[in-house]
Design a protein around this motif. Sequence first.
Motif, short mmCIF file in Angstrom:
data_model
loop_
_atom_site.label_atom_id
_atom_site.label_comp_id
_atom_site.label_asym_id
_atom_site.label_seq_id
_atom_site.Cartn_x
_atom_site.Cartn_y
_atom_site.Cartn_z
N GLY A 11 6.45 9.34 17.82
CA GLY A 11 7.46 10.13 18.73
C GLY A 11 8.38 11.07 18.00
N ALA A 12 8.57 12.58 18.69
CA ALA A 12 10.16 12.99 18.29
C ALA A 12 10.85 12.24 19.01
N HIS A 13 11.19 12.17 20.34
CA HIS A 13 12.05 11.98 21.31
C HIS A 13 11.92 10.75 22.02
N SER A 14 12.76 10.34 22.59
CA SER A 14 13.02 8.73 23.18
C SER A 14 11.73 8.52 24.62
N ASP A 15 11.32 9.94 25.03
CA ASP A 15 10.52 9.88 25.66
C ASP A 15 8.61 10.10 25.92
N ASP A 16 8.32 10.89 24.56
CA ASP A 16 6.96 11.79 23.99
C ASP A 16 5.86 9.85 24.48
N PHE A 17 6.06 9.37 24.03
CA PHE A 17 5.07 7.81 23.58
C PHE A 17 5.04 8.00 24.80
N ASP A 120 10.30 20.40 16.55
CA ASP A 120 10.49 18.47 16.68
C ASP A 120 9.10 18.34 16.85
N HIS A 121 8.41 17.92 17.58
CA HIS A 121 7.12 17.50 17.45
C HIS A 121 5.74 18.44 16.50
N LYS A 122 6.19 19.08 16.53
CA LYS A 122 5.20 19.92 15.18
C LYS A 122 5.60 19.09 13.60
ZN LIG Z 1 9.82 15.37 22.95
#
Ligand SMILES: [Zn+2]
Length: 216
Positions: A11-17, A120-122
């Motif tokens: 995941g890009a950021h801490s909460d994405d997963f 960032d996700h891309k």
């Molecule tokens: Zn994110």
Amino acid sequence: MPQKETIIVFGAHSDDFVIGAGGTIAQYTQEKKKVLCIVFSYGEKSHVWLQQKIIKKVREKEAIKAGKILRCRVRFFDLREGHFAEDFEKQGLEQELLKLLEKEKPTKLFIHSFEDPHPDHKACHRMVLQLLEALQNQQRPELYTYSVWNPVSFKTQCPALYVNVTKTFSKKLKALQAFRSQRLHIVYPFFLLLFRAVINGWKIRTLFAERFFRIR
Ligand SMILES: [Zn+2]
């Protein structure tokens, strides 16, 4: 003893997963599979009311707490938002992650969807594809995408994987509550997750499900 089946969620950021696959992660760990979550960025820039150093600490703590609820391990990298590809190369992450893949031999990888509009996700999506291209002497894991900012997938023609998360959906919601600094409940409405889980659940005749697309 045979090695536990291992799954890695990027995941890009801490909460994405958690947003993208929280119920599935909890379901897999309940089935005694090992799940490792890689977070590429602390996302320190997106915060207006805390200092960068503090944010990193806070984000890490929150994600580890969420990981405890889902029973997965969480590992952070320090890519700057908007500079993922550049920092990925600078920090030599490809080699490090290749080593990780060789060691863990995951059967499945989960990444952001290419339909997700967040840059960032891309970038995260592209980096993992690139990583798989570089993976040699080893069977390639199955590759699945999850959704964060693309609640509906129009272009995805790939086969879907539905995971019954009826027993673990409450854990996902609980894990999301660990991200207090993100003010997630404002930024990302939980009813949207609930709505999506119900729609996906309906597809496989369960109460709640999460859906992914297999792209490799
Ligand atoms: Zn994110």
